[in-house]
Design a protein around this motif. Sequence first.
Motif, PDB file in Angstrom:
ATOM      1  N   LEU A  73       0.848  -1.201   0.000  1.00  0.00           N
ATOM      2  CA  LEU A  73       0.000   0.000   0.000  1.00  0.00           C
ATOM      3  C   LEU A  73       0.876   1.241   0.000  1.00  0.00           C
ATOM      4  N   LEU A  74       0.697   2.095  -0.985  1.00  0.00           N
ATOM      5  CA  LEU A  74       1.368   3.395  -1.063  1.00  0.00           C
ATOM      6  C   LEU A  74       0.341   4.488  -0.829  1.00  0.00           C
ATOM      7  N   ILE A  75       0.684   5.445   0.016  1.00  0.00           N
ATOM      8  CA  ILE A  75      -0.213   6.567   0.343  1.00  0.00           C
ATOM      9  C   ILE A  75       0.358   7.827  -0.299  1.00  0.00           C
ATOM     10  N   ASN A  76      -0.366   8.397  -1.232  1.00  0.00           N
ATOM     11  CA  ASN A  76       0.072   9.592  -1.959  1.00  0.00           C
ATOM     12  C   ASN A  76      -0.981  10.688  -1.810  1.00  0.00           C
ATOM     13  N   PRO A  77      -0.546  11.949  -1.830  1.00  0.00           N
ATOM     14  CA  PRO A  77      -1.506  13.059  -1.717  1.00  0.00           C
ATOM     15  C   PRO A  77      -2.314  13.218  -3.002  1.00  0.00           C
ATOM     16  N   PHE A  78      -3.525  13.702  -2.847  1.00  0.00           N
ATOM     17  CA  PHE A  78      -4.394  13.920  -3.992  1.00  0.00           C
ATOM     18  C   PHE A  78      -4.066  15.229  -4.707  1.00  0.00           C
ATOM     19  N   SER A  79      -3.579  16.245  -3.938  1.00  0.00           N
ATOM     20  CA  SER A  79      -3.252  17.552  -4.515  1.00  0.00           C
ATOM     21  C   SER A  79      -1.973  18.057  -3.889  1.00  0.00           C
ATOM     22  N   ASP A  80      -1.431  19.146  -4.457  1.00  0.00           N
ATOM     23  CA  ASP A  80      -0.202  19.710  -3.920  1.00  0.00           C
ATOM     24  C   ASP A  80      -0.496  20.609  -2.718  1.00  0.00           C
ATOM     25  N   ALA A  81       0.599  21.101  -2.083  1.00  0.00           N
ATOM     26  CA  ALA A  81       0.455  21.851  -0.831  1.00  0.00           C
ATOM     27  C   ALA A  81      -0.213  23.200  -1.043  1.00  0.00           C
ATOM     28  N   SER A  82       0.108  23.909  -2.135  1.00  0.00           N
ATOM     29  CA  SER A  82      -0.474  25.234  -2.366  1.00  0.00           C
ATOM     30  C   SER A  82      -1.981  25.159  -2.581  1.00  0.00           C
ATOM     31  N   PHE A  83      -2.418  24.195  -3.395  1.00  0.00           N
ATOM     32  CA  PHE A  83      -3.851  24.045  -3.623  1.00  0.00           C
ATOM     33  C   PHE A  83      -4.572  23.637  -2.340  1.00  0.00           C
ATOM     34  N   LEU A  84      -3.947  22.758  -1.564  1.00  0.00           N
ATOM     35  CA  LEU A  84      -4.553  22.322  -0.304  1.00  0.00           C
ATOM     36  C   LEU A  84      -4.656  23.478   0.678  1.00  0.00           C
ATOM     37  N   THR A  85      -3.620  24.340   0.730  1.00  0.00           N
ATOM     38  CA  THR A  85      -3.652  25.489   1.645  1.00  0.00           C
ATOM     39  C   THR A  85      -4.739  26.468   1.243  1.00  0.00           C
ATOM     40  N   LEU A  86      -4.832  26.758  -0.060  1.00  0.00           N
ATOM     41  CA  LEU A  86      -5.831  27.714  -0.528  1.00  0.00           C
ATOM     42  C   LEU A  86      -7.253  27.199  -0.301  1.00  0.00           C
ATOM     43  N   SER A  87      -7.488  25.942  -0.617  1.00  0.00           N
ATOM     44  CA  SER A  87      -8.823  25.378  -0.410  1.00  0.00           C
ATOM     45  C   SER A  87      -9.172  25.278   1.065  1.00  0.00           C
ATOM     46  N   SER A  88      -8.188  25.020   1.910  1.00  0.00           N
ATOM     47  CA  SER A  88      -8.448  24.931   3.350  1.00  0.00           C
ATOM     48  C   SER A  88      -8.781  26.307   3.934  1.00  0.00           C
ATOM     49  N   LYS A  89      -8.108  27.366   3.453  1.00  0.00           N
ATOM     50  CA  LYS A  89      -8.420  28.715   3.938  1.00  0.00           C
ATOM     51  C   LYS A  89      -9.828  29.121   3.532  1.00  0.00           C
ATOM     52  N   LYS A  90     -10.265  28.714   2.332  1.00  0.00           N
ATOM     53  CA  LYS A  90     -11.630  29.036   1.911  1.00  0.00           C
ATOM     54  C   LYS A  90     -12.662  28.262   2.725  1.00  0.00           C
ATOM     55  N   ALA A  91     -12.336  27.016   3.038  1.00  0.00           N
ATOM     56  CA  ALA A  91     -13.277  26.217   3.819  1.00  0.00           C
ATOM     57  C   ALA A  91     -13.283  26.613   5.289  1.00  0.00           C
ATOM     58  N   PHE A  92     -12.143  27.121   5.743  1.00  0.00           N
ATOM     59  CA  PHE A  92     -11.988  27.488   7.147  1.00  0.00           C
ATOM     60  C   PHE A  92     -12.396  28.950   7.309  1.00  0.00           C
ATOM     61  N   GLN A  93     -13.700  29.225   7.288  1.00  0.00           N
ATOM     62  CA  GLN A  93     -14.196  30.593   7.285  1.00  0.00           C
ATOM     63  C   GLN A  93     -14.017  31.256   8.660  1.00  0.00           C
ATOM     64  N   THR A  94     -14.477  30.623   9.707  1.00  0.00           N
ATOM     65  CA  THR A  94     -14.379  31.187  11.054  1.00  0.00           C
ATOM     66  C   THR A  94     -13.129  30.618  11.729  1.00  0.00           C
ATOM     67  N   GLN A  95     -12.041  31.370  11.644  1.00  0.00           N
ATOM     68  CA  GLN A  95     -10.780  30.873  12.181  1.00  0.00           C
ATOM     69  C   GLN A  95     -10.652  31.118  13.683  1.00  0.00           C
ATOM     70  N   GLY A  96     -11.437  32.060  14.245  1.00  0.00           N
ATOM     71  CA  GLY A  96     -11.417  32.261  15.694  1.00  0.00           C
ATOM     72  C   GLY A  96     -10.072  32.762  16.192  1.00  0.00           C
ATOM     73  N   GLU A  97      -9.522  32.036  17.158  1.00  0.00           N
ATOM     74  CA  GLU A  97      -8.263  32.465  17.772  1.00  0.00           C
ATOM     75  C   GLU A  97      -7.069  32.235  16.863  1.00  0.00           C
TER      76      GLU A  97
END
Length: 289
Positions: A73-97
């Motif tokens: 079993l090989l575990i590989n990422p589905f996307s690169d780090a930049s795309f993952l960071t950008l999509s996570s910031k959009k999904a993470f609307q209420t960042q709080g502290e």
Amino acid sequence: MVWIPDINIIESIKTEFATLENQHVQLLYQGIVLTSNTLALTSACKMDLHRFPFDVQSCSFTLQSPIHLSKELLINPFSDASFLTLSSKKAFQTQGEWELLSINISKGRANPLGQEQDQLIYTITMQRRPVLYVIIFLMPVLYFLVLDLASFFIDSSGGEKLSFKVTLLLSISVLLLLLKDMLPSTASNIPLIGMYCVVIFTLMGISVLETIFVNFLMAKGNQTVSVAAMESTSALSESVKDTTGASDSVADSSEERLYTLNVLKQILMEFQAHQNHQERKPLLEKIII
């Protein structure tokens, strides 16, 4: 009939991931099967709180199969780090502290029993938002220090200065109790904010001791001045008595001198009258002749 490999997150502190299984499977023409699951994860992350609340923390999530080897079993990422960071910031609307900075992806290998297992590591970097801590803690402590410095202009004759300083010291103590609730108890070293509060608390304590010492010196000085005033008053009364006696003797001597002058003046007048009479007597004898 879709086989889903067993993949765990090593940093998780719960055995139940609260998996929300997706009932839909997507089959692409390349032979790729897509499915997704939602996990509620609770993990343990080692944090460095030395620069709290201006700290930046990094937490890792390691995906690894508990039974399959790297050749199975090989575990590989589905996307690169930049795309993952950008999509996570959009999904993470209420960042709080916390503010999400980046998500990095790296590969790794584990050898639990002498056999390699494939790993996929996600490193999440977050920065704490310090505005709230600055407003409710850092600025009040600084204001208390400024008020303590301004209290040196208060008159030390009364007890208002000392009571004001003691009130400020108690206020700093209350803020230290708030700091104990803010900081996690797992901090391995003393945070800078703790040193900041300790230094200000020490300065204000020294200021209170200085005020007490100054009041003690002023009280001792007032006692010394009162004793000196009493001694000077007694000495002044004695000198007044001596001066009164001397003035009486001077008055007596001046009266004696005045009496002597009057006697001498009377003798001189009689002598002048007798001399005039002797000068007139021959003149009368000539006129008679």
